[in-house]
Design a protein around this motif. Structure first.
Motif, mmCIF file in Angstrom:
data_model
loop_
_atom_site.group_PDB
_atom_site.id
_atom_site.type_symbol
_atom_site.label_atom_id
_atom_site.label_comp_id
_atom_site.label_asym_id
_atom_site.label_seq_id
_atom_site.Cartn_x
_atom_site.Cartn_y
_atom_site.Cartn_z
ATOM 1 N N LEU A 1 -33.549 -7.696 8.830
ATOM 2 C CA LEU A 1 -33.953 -7.482 10.212
ATOM 3 C C LEU A 1 -33.927 -5.977 10.503
ATOM 4 N N MET A 2 -35.013 -5.518 11.081
ATOM 5 C CA MET A 2 -35.091 -4.104 11.450
ATOM 6 C C MET A 2 -35.138 -3.986 12.960
ATOM 7 N N LEU A 3 -34.238 -3.206 13.518
ATOM 8 C CA LEU A 3 -34.207 -3.019 14.953
ATOM 9 C C LEU A 3 -35.457 -2.275 15.407
ATOM 10 N N MET A 4 -36.119 -2.832 16.410
ATOM 11 C CA MET A 4 -37.295 -2.176 16.961
ATOM 12 C C MET A 4 -36.941 -1.393 18.220
ATOM 13 N N ALA A 5 -36.209 -2.060 19.112
ATOM 14 C CA ALA A 5 -35.948 -1.423 20.399
ATOM 15 C C ALA A 5 -34.806 -2.131 21.107
ATOM 16 N N THR A 6 -34.231 -1.393 22.032
ATOM 17 C CA THR A 6 -33.204 -1.927 22.921
ATOM 18 C C THR A 6 -33.813 -2.044 24.304
ATOM 19 N N SER A 7 -33.730 -3.252 24.844
ATOM 20 C CA SER A 7 -34.339 -3.546 26.132
ATOM 21 C C SER A 7 -33.255 -3.528 27.207
ATOM 22 N N ASN A 8 -33.435 -2.701 28.218
ATOM 23 C CA ASN A 8 -32.441 -2.549 29.265
ATOM 24 C C ASN A 8 -32.992 -3.062 30.589
ATOM 25 N N GLU A 9 -32.253 -3.930 31.227
ATOM 26 C CA GLU A 9 -32.683 -4.495 32.494
ATOM 27 C C GLU A 9 -32.864 -3.404 33.530
ATOM 28 N N GLY A 10 -34.037 -3.358 34.113
ATOM 29 C CA GLY A 10 -34.310 -2.418 35.185
ATOM 30 C C GLY A 10 -34.609 -0.997 34.758
ATOM 31 N N SER A 11 -34.704 -0.759 33.469
ATOM 32 C CA SER A 11 -35.032 0.598 33.017
ATOM 33 C C SER A 11 -35.883 0.528 31.754
ATOM 34 N N LYS A 12 -36.273 1.690 31.291
ATOM 35 C CA LYS A 12 -37.152 1.733 30.123
ATOM 36 C C LYS A 12 -36.413 1.350 28.846
ATOM 37 N N ALA A 13 -37.163 0.763 27.952
ATOM 38 C CA ALA A 13 -36.580 0.405 26.666
ATOM 39 C C ALA A 13 -36.379 1.648 25.808
ATOM 40 N N THR A 14 -35.465 1.537 24.892
ATOM 41 C CA THR A 14 -35.218 2.606 23.928
ATOM 42 C C THR A 14 -35.749 2.154 22.582
ATOM 43 N N TYR A 15 -36.684 2.903 22.041
ATOM 44 C CA TYR A 15 -37.337 2.513 20.797
ATOM 45 C C TYR A 15 -36.729 3.243 19.601
ATOM 46 N N GLU A 16 -36.701 2.546 18.484
ATOM 47 C CA GLU A 16 -36.241 3.163 17.247
ATOM 48 C C GLU A 16 -37.334 4.064 16.689
ATOM 49 N N GLN A 17 -36.887 4.994 15.893
ATOM 50 C CA GLN A 17 -37.836 5.935 15.289
ATOM 51 C C GLN A 17 -38.883 5.172 14.487
ATOM 52 N N GLY A 18 -40.117 5.552 14.687
ATOM 53 C CA GLY A 18 -41.203 4.922 13.941
ATOM 54 C C GLY A 18 -41.820 3.717 14.628
ATOM 55 N N VAL A 19 -41.250 3.271 15.725
ATOM 56 C CA VAL A 19 -41.801 2.132 16.471
ATOM 57 C C VAL A 19 -42.624 2.681 17.632
#
Lengths: 118, 111
Positions: A44-62
């Motif tokens: 499994l490769m992490l793509m992004a962290t999704s935060n309620e009410g704010s912008k997601a944080t994406y991993e490098q290369g995504v």
């Protein structure tokens, strides 16, 4: 334990179309959810962290413009694969933590969505 | 960044004991977790170690040595249903953040 659902469980689409995948925490609130991608026989490769009410944080290369994430409520995060291409075919899995109980260190995974782009 | 190493494949017979090792390199350590994944399914949590020593949960146990940056998952009394992929994982940052997974170990249990 806490339950995370995903919809749809599988989807087949034509190249160039967009696909939306939903991730829901059914019996707990999740301020943060995570999106992973898994190619066959790989990890499994992490793509992004999704935060309620704010912008997601994406991993490098995504590509954030290709993989749109919206976390509009405490129980729902969506991942939209825009202009999908065959190389986007993969198993997409979301996860969340239930911080209200005793399972703080445990992440609960959804059942995954298998995307096939023709 | 974080990286984890584990064997790619392990085979065993029913009733046997198997140990799956995991070595890690992390900037900061916030615990080592183990997950099981059957083909086509979602990962399911098996165990978590934050401190050195052995954690036992039924047939499965997990061990951690922080000084050696090493842990293992021990599966006892193997059953056919234990055939699956096993991943060690560490938080990408502080405890409770996203997980970084090892490449996984495919366990095949035969009769």
């Amino acid at each position: 334990g806490a339950v995370v659902s995903q919809h749809p469980s599988w989807v087949i689409c034509k190249s160039g179309t967009s696909v939306k995948i939903e991730c829901r925490s059914l019996d707990f609130q999740a301020t943060t959810m995570f999106w992973y991608r898994q190619f066959p026989k790989q990890s499994l490769m992490l793509m992004a962290t999704s935060n309620e009410g704010s912008k997601a944080t994406y991993e490098q290369g995504v590509e954030k413009d290709k993989f749109l994430i919206n976390h509009a409520s405490l129980t729902l995060s969506t991942l939209t694969v825009t202009s999908a291409h065959p190389e986007d075919s993969s198993f997409y899995i979301c996860s969340a933590r239930d911080t209200s109980g005793y399972t703080y260190n445990e992440q609960f995974f959804g059942p995954g969505t298998r995307l096939t782009v023709l | 960044g974080q990286s984890l190493e584990q064997p790619s494949e392990v085979t065993a017979v029913e009733g046997a004991i198997v140990q799956i090792n995991c070595t890690y390199q992390t900037s900061g350590f916030y615990g080592l977790s183990w997950y099981q994944q059957h083909d086509g399914g979602a990962p399911t949590f098996l165990s978590y170690n934050a401190l050195d020593g052995l954690e036992e949960t039924g047939r499965f146990s997990s061990f951690l040595s922080r000084s050696d940056s090493y842990g293992y998952l021990l599966l006892q009394e193997l059953q056919m249903k234990d055939s699956a992929s096993y991943f060690c994982a560490v938080p990408s940052g502080q405890a409770g953040t996203a997980l970084i997974f090892g490449k996984g170990t495919t366990l095949s249990v035969s009769s």
